[in-house]
Design a protein around this motif. Structure first.
Motif, PDB file in Angstrom:
ATOM      1  N   ASP A  56       0.500  -1.621  -0.092  1.00 16.73           N
ATOM      2  CA  ASP A  56       0.400   0.459   0.226  1.00 16.73           C
ATOM      3  C   ASP A  56       1.347   1.381  -0.208  1.00 16.73           C
ATOM      4  OD1 ASP A  56      -3.112  -0.509   0.324  1.00 16.73           O
ATOM      5  OD2 ASP A  56      -2.134  -1.847   1.764  1.00 16.73           O
ATOM      6  N   VAL A  57       0.735   2.274  -0.819  1.00 18.75           N
ATOM      7  CA  VAL A  57       0.995   3.323  -0.963  1.00 18.75           C
ATOM      8  C   VAL A  57       0.734   4.766  -1.087  1.00 18.75           C
ATOM      9  CG1 VAL A  57       2.826   1.942  -1.868  1.00 18.75           C
ATOM     10  CG2 VAL A  57       1.505   3.566  -3.773  1.00 18.75           C
ATOM     11  N   HIS A  58       0.985   5.971  -0.511  1.00 19.75           N
ATOM     12  CA  HIS A  58       0.278   6.969  -0.331  1.00 19.75           C
ATOM     13  C   HIS A  58       1.319   7.923  -1.781  1.00 19.75           C
ATOM     14  CE1 HIS A  58      -2.064  10.517  -0.450  1.00 19.75           C
ATOM     15  NE2 HIS A  58      -0.696  11.035   0.214  1.00 19.75           N
ATOM     16  N   HIS A  59       1.014   7.908  -3.091  1.00 18.42           N
ATOM     17  CA  HIS A  59       2.187   9.015  -3.725  1.00 18.42           C
ATOM     18  C   HIS A  59       1.624  10.467  -4.498  1.00 18.42           C
ATOM     19  CE1 HIS A  59       5.688   9.363  -6.828  1.00 18.42           C
ATOM     20  NE2 HIS A  59       5.345  10.141  -7.180  1.00 18.42           N
ATOM     21  N   ALA A  60       2.637  11.051  -3.139  1.00 13.66           N
ATOM     22  CA  ALA A  60       1.691  12.556  -3.608  1.00 13.66           C
ATOM     23  C   ALA A  60       3.168  13.943  -4.030  1.00 13.66           C
ATOM     24  CB  ALA A  60       1.776  13.149  -2.047  1.00 13.66           C
ATOM     25  N   TRP A  61       2.491  14.399  -5.201  1.00 13.02           N
ATOM     26  CA  TRP A  61       3.388  15.892  -5.887  1.00 13.02           C
ATOM     27  C   TRP A  61       2.371  16.808  -5.425  1.00 13.02           C
ATOM     28  CZ3 TRP A  61       6.560  14.355  -9.755  1.00 13.02           C
ATOM     29  CH2 TRP A  61       6.303  12.782  -9.909  1.00 13.02           C
TER      30      TRP A  61
END
Length: 167
Positions: free
Chosen positions: A111-116
């Motif tokens: 599970d990941v949270h990828h933010a920009w």
């Protein structure tokens, strides 16, 4: 400068892996860079680690709030849902984040949270920040790997995005 907004369970330092990459570049603006991030169809043209991008909800190839998509990256087929989508507005940073996951048992689940975050800075500069937290056995393995594949991969993404924006 602004920062990433983290959901519960994905705060850096409390997750199994964390990667952070940032570039501040003169001569570009958020308006130049945003189309390279927002249009997932562009990703494979400048980033070798993104392929097989498909949207489940027939939106795409542009990202949007709540959009569901799938792509292959780092050898994983990642399902993703956009959880934050703030296009550029003068005086405010642009933001995109997605929750991504790889199905599997306790050893394979990821599970990941990828933010920009993209923001214009004084002096005709743009700041591009991408950060990702991960949870799962695979994340623990990635965190212990040197050189760190997440940091190197995301740096390639930033470098490619900047080169594409300059074209």
């Amino acid at each position: 400068m602004h920062h990433i907004i983290w959901p519960e369970g994905y705060v850096p330092g409390f997750s199994d892996n964390f990667a952070s990459n940032e570039m501040i570049v003169a001569g570009l603006s958020v308006a130049d860079v945003w189309p390279q991030l927002d249009d997932t169809g562009a990703w494979p043209t400048y980033y070798s680690n993104a392929s097989d991008i498909r949207f489940h909800d027939r939106t795409g190839p542009r990202l949007s709030a709540g959009a569901r998509f799938r792509f292959t990256t780092f050898g994983f087929a990642v399902e993703a849902k956009v959880t934050e989508y703030v296009p550029p507005v003068d005086g405010q940073p642009a933001r995109v984040a997605w929750h991504g996951w790889v199905e599997g048992d306790a050893d394979a689940r990821l599970d990941v949270h990828h933010a920009w975050l993209l923001e214009d800075l004084p002096g005709n500069r743009v700041r591009i920040l991408t950060q990702e937290t991960q949870n799962g056995a695979s994340a623990k393995q990635l965190a212990a790997t040197r050189p760190n594949p997440m940091i190197n991969g995301h740096q390639e993404w930033l470098d490619g995005m900047i080169a594409a924006a300059r074209r």
